[in-house]
Write a protein that holds these residues in place. Sequence first.
Motif, PDB file in Angstrom:
ATOM      1  N   TYR A 122       0.840  -1.196   0.000  1.00  0.00           N
ATOM      2  CA  TYR A 122       0.000   0.000   0.000  1.00  0.00           C
ATOM      3  C   TYR A 122       0.881   1.255   0.000  1.00  0.00           C
ATOM      4  O   TYR A 122       2.030   1.220   0.431  1.00  0.00           O
ATOM      5  CB  TYR A 122      -0.915   0.000   1.225  1.00  0.00           C
ATOM      6  N   PRO A 123       0.325   2.375  -0.476  1.00  0.00           N
ATOM      7  CA  PRO A 123       1.127   3.601  -0.606  1.00  0.00           C
ATOM      8  C   PRO A 123       1.866   4.023   0.667  1.00  0.00           C
ATOM      9  O   PRO A 123       2.977   4.536   0.586  1.00  0.00           O
ATOM     10  CB  PRO A 123       0.106   4.669  -1.007  1.00  0.00           C
ATOM     11  N   HIS A 124       1.254   3.791   1.843  1.00  0.00           N
ATOM     12  CA  HIS A 124       1.907   4.304   3.054  1.00  0.00           C
ATOM     13  C   HIS A 124       3.204   3.593   3.375  1.00  0.00           C
ATOM     14  O   HIS A 124       3.958   4.019   4.239  1.00  0.00           O
ATOM     15  CB  HIS A 124       0.950   4.240   4.246  1.00  0.00           C
ATOM     16  N   GLU A 125       3.464   2.491   2.672  1.00  0.00           N
ATOM     17  CA  GLU A 125       4.696   1.764   2.937  1.00  0.00           C
ATOM     18  C   GLU A 125       5.888   2.322   2.158  1.00  0.00           C
ATOM     19  O   GLU A 125       6.990   1.808   2.250  1.00  0.00           O
ATOM     20  CB  GLU A 125       4.511   0.278   2.593  1.00  0.00           C
ATOM     21  N   PHE A 126       5.644   3.399   1.384  1.00  0.00           N
ATOM     22  CA  PHE A 126       6.723   3.946   0.559  1.00  0.00           C
ATOM     23  C   PHE A 126       7.100   5.359   0.976  1.00  0.00           C
ATOM     24  O   PHE A 126       6.304   6.081   1.570  1.00  0.00           O
ATOM     25  CB  PHE A 126       6.295   3.952  -0.911  1.00  0.00           C
ATOM     26  N   SER A 127       8.321   5.745   0.589  1.00  0.00           N
ATOM     27  CA  SER A 127       8.766   7.112   0.865  1.00  0.00           C
ATOM     28  C   SER A 127       8.236   8.043  -0.224  1.00  0.00           C
ATOM     29  O   SER A 127       7.715   7.599  -1.242  1.00  0.00           O
ATOM     30  CB  SER A 127      10.282   7.155   0.876  1.00  0.00           C
ATOM     31  N   GLY A 128       8.380   9.338  -0.004  1.00  0.00           N
ATOM     32  CA  GLY A 128       7.888  10.320  -0.968  1.00  0.00           C
ATOM     33  C   GLY A 128       8.449  10.107  -2.366  1.00  0.00           C
ATOM     34  O   GLY A 128       7.722  10.146  -3.351  1.00  0.00           O
ATOM     35  N   GLY A 129       9.745   9.870  -2.465  1.00  0.00           N
ATOM     36  CA  GLY A 129      10.369   9.687  -3.773  1.00  0.00           C
ATOM     37  C   GLY A 129       9.838   8.446  -4.474  1.00  0.00           C
ATOM     38  O   GLY A 129       9.552   8.469  -5.672  1.00  0.00           O
ATOM     39  N   GLN A 130       9.676   7.369  -3.699  1.00  0.00           N
ATOM     40  CA  GLN A 130       9.149   6.133  -4.300  1.00  0.00           C
ATOM     41  C   GLN A 130       7.716   6.323  -4.763  1.00  0.00           C
ATOM     42  O   GLN A 130       7.329   5.843  -5.824  1.00  0.00           O
ATOM     43  CB  GLN A 130       9.214   5.004  -3.259  1.00  0.00           C
ATOM     44  N   ARG A 131       6.940   7.056  -3.978  1.00  0.00           N
ATOM     45  CA  ARG A 131       5.551   7.298  -4.384  1.00  0.00           C
ATOM     46  C   ARG A 131       5.491   8.110  -5.666  1.00  0.00           C
ATOM     47  O   ARG A 131       4.626   7.892  -6.505  1.00  0.00           O
ATOM     48  CB  ARG A 131       4.807   8.081  -3.315  1.00  0.00           C
ATOM     49  N   GLN A 132       6.403   9.065  -5.780  1.00  0.00           N
ATOM     50  CA  GLN A 132       6.418   9.872  -6.984  1.00  0.00           C
ATOM     51  C   GLN A 132       6.761   9.000  -8.187  1.00  0.00           C
ATOM     52  O   GLN A 132       6.211   9.168  -9.260  1.00  0.00           O
ATOM     53  CB  GLN A 132       7.415  11.014  -6.804  1.00  0.00           C
ATOM     54  N   ARG A 133       7.627   8.013  -7.975  1.00  0.00           N
ATOM     55  CA  ARG A 133       7.935   7.075  -9.056  1.00  0.00           C
ATOM     56  C   ARG A 133       6.688   6.279  -9.436  1.00  0.00           C
ATOM     57  O   ARG A 133       6.430   6.016 -10.619  1.00  0.00           O
ATOM     58  CB  ARG A 133       9.036   6.093  -8.612  1.00  0.00           C
ATOM     59  N   ILE A 134       5.918   5.887  -8.424  1.00  0.00           N
ATOM     60  CA  ILE A 134       4.673   5.151  -8.707  1.00  0.00           C
ATOM     61  C   ILE A 134       3.713   6.033  -9.500  1.00  0.00           C
ATOM     62  O   ILE A 134       3.082   5.591 -10.456  1.00  0.00           O
ATOM     63  CB  ILE A 134       4.024   4.690  -7.380  1.00  0.00           C
ATOM     64  N   GLY A 135       3.637   7.324  -9.099  1.00  0.00           N
ATOM     65  CA  GLY A 135       2.792   8.265  -9.832  1.00  0.00           C
ATOM     66  C   GLY A 135       3.219   8.388 -11.284  1.00  0.00           C
ATOM     67  O   GLY A 135       2.386   8.488 -12.187  1.00  0.00           O
ATOM     68  N   ILE A 136       4.523   8.359 -11.517  1.00  0.00           N
ATOM     69  CA  ILE A 136       5.031   8.445 -12.890  1.00  0.00           C
ATOM     70  C   ILE A 136       4.652   7.174 -13.660  1.00  0.00           C
ATOM     71  O   ILE A 136       4.213   7.234 -14.809  1.00  0.00           O
ATOM     72  CB  ILE A 136       6.552   8.678 -12.882  1.00  0.00           C
ATOM     73  N   ALA A 137       4.778   6.027 -12.980  1.00  0.00           N
ATOM     74  CA  ALA A 137       4.407   4.760 -13.639  1.00  0.00           C
ATOM     75  C   ALA A 137       2.937   4.773 -14.031  1.00  0.00           C
ATOM     76  O   ALA A 137       2.571   4.336 -15.124  1.00  0.00           O
ATOM     77  CB  ALA A 137       4.699   3.587 -12.710  1.00  0.00           C
ATOM     78  N   ARG A 138       2.093   5.290 -13.145  1.00  0.00           N
ATOM     79  CA  ARG A 138       0.660   5.367 -13.458  1.00  0.00           C
ATOM     80  C   ARG A 138       0.426   6.270 -14.667  1.00  0.00           C
ATOM     81  O   ARG A 138      -0.351   5.936 -15.560  1.00  0.00           O
ATOM     82  CB  ARG A 138      -0.118   5.886 -12.262  1.00  0.00           C
ATOM     83  N   ALA A 139       1.124   7.420 -14.689  1.00  0.00           N
ATOM     84  CA  ALA A 139       0.931   8.350 -15.798  1.00  0.00           C
ATOM     85  C   ALA A 139       1.380   7.719 -17.111  1.00  0.00           C
ATOM     86  O   ALA A 139       0.771   7.938 -18.152  1.00  0.00           O
ATOM     87  CB  ALA A 139       1.694   9.641 -15.537  1.00  0.00           C
ATOM     88  N   LEU A 140       2.437   6.897 -17.049  1.00  0.00           N
ATOM     89  CA  LEU A 140       2.971   6.307 -18.282  1.00  0.00           C
ATOM     90  C   LEU A 140       2.176   5.092 -18.751  1.00  0.00           C
ATOM     91  O   LEU A 140       2.326   4.660 -19.888  1.00  0.00           O
ATOM     92  CB  LEU A 140       4.416   5.847 -18.048  1.00  0.00           C
ATOM     93  N   SER A 141       1.333   4.553 -17.877  1.00  0.00           N
ATOM     94  CA  SER A 141       0.762   3.235 -18.131  1.00  0.00           C
ATOM     95  C   SER A 141      -0.034   3.150 -19.426  1.00  0.00           C
ATOM     96  O   SER A 141      -0.128   2.087 -20.010  1.00  0.00           O
ATOM     97  CB  SER A 141      -0.130   2.825 -16.959  1.00  0.00           C
ATOM     98  N   ILE A 142      -0.625   4.265 -19.876  1.00  0.00           N
ATOM     99  CA  ILE A 142      -1.420   4.163 -21.100  1.00  0.00           C
ATOM    100  C   ILE A 142      -0.735   4.865 -22.269  1.00  0.00           C
ATOM    101  O   ILE A 142      -1.392   5.377 -23.172  1.00  0.00           O
ATOM    102  CB  ILE A 142      -2.864   4.690 -20.890  1.00  0.00           C
ATOM    103  N   ASN A 143       0.583   4.882 -22.231  1.00  0.00           N
ATOM    104  CA  ASN A 143       1.380   5.406 -23.347  1.00  0.00           C
ATOM    105  C   ASN A 143       1.020   6.816 -23.779  1.00  0.00           C
ATOM    106  O   ASN A 143       0.719   7.060 -24.948  1.00  0.00           O
ATOM    107  CB  ASN A 143       1.239   4.508 -24.582  1.00  0.00           C
ATOM    108  N   PRO A 144       1.038   7.776 -22.878  1.00  0.00           N
ATOM    109  CA  PRO A 144       0.720   9.144 -23.300  1.00  0.00           C
ATOM    110  C   PRO A 144       1.900   9.748 -24.070  1.00  0.00           C
ATOM    111  O   PRO A 144       3.020   9.247 -23.984  1.00  0.00           O
ATOM    112  CB  PRO A 144       0.502   9.878 -21.976  1.00  0.00           C
ATOM    113  N   LYS A 145       1.581  10.815 -24.822  1.00  0.00           N
ATOM    114  CA  LYS A 145       2.652  11.505 -25.540  1.00  0.00           C
ATOM    115  C   LYS A 145       3.091  12.739 -24.781  1.00  0.00           C
ATOM    116  O   LYS A 145       4.187  13.242 -24.948  1.00  0.00           O
ATOM    117  CB  LYS A 145       2.150  11.960 -26.912  1.00  0.00           C
TER     118      LYS A 145
END
Lengths: 335, 272
Positions: free
Chosen positions: A146-169
Amino acid sequence: MEIKNLKTYFPTRGSKIGKKNYLKAVDDVSLTIYKGETLGIVGESGSGKSTLGRTILQLVKPTEGSIIFEDNHLENLSGQTLQSFRNQMQMVFQDPFGSLNPRMKIGNIIEEPIKLQMKLSRAERKNRVKELIQKVGLSEEALNKYPHEFSGGQRQRIGIARALSINPKFIIADEPVSALDVSIQSQVLNLMMDLQEEFNLTYLFISHDLSVVKHISDRVAVMYLGRIVEIATKESLYENPLHPYTKALLSAIPVVNFEEKREEIPISGELPSNTNPPVGCAFHTRCPFAMEKCKNERPLLKVVNHNQQVACFLHDSEHKVTSETSETKKELVES
Amino acid sequence: MKRYAKNINLVVGSIIIFGFFLMMIVSFFYTPYDVTAMDIPNKLKAPNTEHIFGTDEFGRDIFSRILVGSQTAFVVGLLTVIIGVVFGVTIGGIAGFIGGWVDELFMRLMDALMAFPGIILALMLVAVFGPGIVNTSIALGIIAIPNIARVARSGFVQHKEAEYVMAARLIGVKPLKIMFKHILPNVSSQIIVAASIAFAIAMLAEAALSYLGLGVQPPDPSWGRMLKDAQAYLIGSPWYTYAPGGAITILVLGLYMLSNAIRDIMDPRSKA
C-alpha cells in the motif's frame, strides 16, 4: 500543442448581484509546446501555474480561449472524445501523499488506467504493470504493498508509472519534486529525463524552483499573476533575462560561489491579489523600472530575439528589428 | 496491541457488547424456561435459585425473557443501522461529491428531518405504519439517516478535491465508481463511528417506543415493554424493573464506550 488566449476565472464569493467578481487564475495565456521538448513553467505561489496545467487537461474548464492538441480543439469536449485525448496527455501530481489512493494496492493503482483504456488480457496487463514498475526503478514486490509503505520519492515514481501506463505523448508534471528532499529530487528528475528519451515524451514541467526547471527544461516560461511575462530558451533566460521580474527571480537564487559578481534586483511588496490585479502591467506595482505607460497599458508578449519573447515595454523598441528573424526561426522549429 | 489494552473504553465496551452478543446467540438455542410459559401460582416471585431475576405478573421467568429480548434489541439496532447507512451514505455522498444545488437541496432536506425531535418523528411514523419490529426499525432508520448523511458528505467534500481523485478522473474512471471505489473506502472509518453511535441510539429508542407501547408488540419480548409492565408492580415487586432497566442501561453504556473507542482509534487527531 498550442494554447491560445487561455483564461480561467473562478467566480468569488460575496460578489454583488449584477456585478460578478472573478479570481483570474490564468489570464490570457498563449503558449506553444513543441513535440519532444520540455517546457518549464515557473512562478511564485498563486501565479496560476498549476491552474494552467489543470486547465489544459480540462480538469478545470477554461473560461475562454482554446487548447489545440495535434490540430484538435480540446476545450468544451466531454465524455469519450475528451477521454481519448486524455489518454495521450497524463499528469504527474505534486503531493506524493495525496496523489495515490491510500486504500489501493500499488499494483491496482497502476493497473487501473490500463484496464479502463487499453484492450489487454489479464495476463498482458499484469506483465505491463511489472514492466512499468521496473522502468521507474522499483521492484515487483512493491505491487502488493500500500502507498503508506513507501517514501515520498518512491511514491512519486509510482505516480510516474501510473501516468505512463497508457502510453501518453504529453505529460504535465505539476511540481513533481517540490515535496521531496533535494537528493531525491535529482533522482526523480533524471528518471523523468530518461523516460522522456525512451518514450519520446513532451513535458510541461511546472515548478517554483528555478534550479529544478533549469535542470530539466529546454524552454522556460515565467508566470506572474496568471500571465506569462517572459518565455525563452533555457540558455537565454538564465544568461540574459529581459523582464525585470525574471531578473529579480534569478537574482534571488542563493549561490555558493561568493566571488561571482551578481546584480541584486530587489523587489518589494507582496503579490497583488488575483481578484483585483493591477491595471496595465501586472508587475508595475513592484517593478523598479516602472514607467507611466506600465500603469495604463498592458504589455503583450513580443518577440525580442531568436529565442526570447517578453511582455515588457522596456523592450518594445528592439522588437521591430528582430521580429523577422524570429519568425523564420519559429518556422524552422515547427517543421 | 499494548496501547489498545490501556484503552478502558475499548476493553470494557467490547466485553459488554460481546457478553450481550453471546447472550443473544445462546438464547436462540437455550433458555432456562419457555419465555411464554405462564405459571400463575409462582407470579411475581423475588429472585431466587430457580428464577435468578424472579418472575413476572404471569409467572414467566424474567431471565429467559431478558435473554430473548436481546434478540429484539440487536435486530432493531442492526436493521436501523443498515437503513441509515445505505440511505445516509448515498444521500451524503451524492451531495458532497456533486456539490452545488444538489448538495444544497439534499442537505436542507436532511436538516428538515433533523428538525423533528427523534422520538416524536418515530412516534408519528409508527402511528402511520403501525407497530412491530420491522416498522420500528424503519422509523428509527429514517431518524438515523441525517446524521450519517452529514458525516458522509463532509468526508466526500474533503476527498473529492484530492489529487488521487483527479488522477482517477484523468484516466477515465466513471463518477459513480470514483465515489464508491475510490472515495468511500477512505471515508469508511468516519461512517463506522457514526453507525456505531446510531446503533446505540436505536436500541435506546426501541426501548423507549416499546415502553410507550408503540414499538415491539407482544408476544415478542422487548426490554422496553417489560419495563412498562413492571411499572405497575413497582411498589410490591421492585426487582421486576431491575433486570430490563439494567440490561438497557448496560448495553447502551457498552455501545457508547465502544463507539468512543472506535472514534479515538480511527481518528489520529484525538489522542486521548
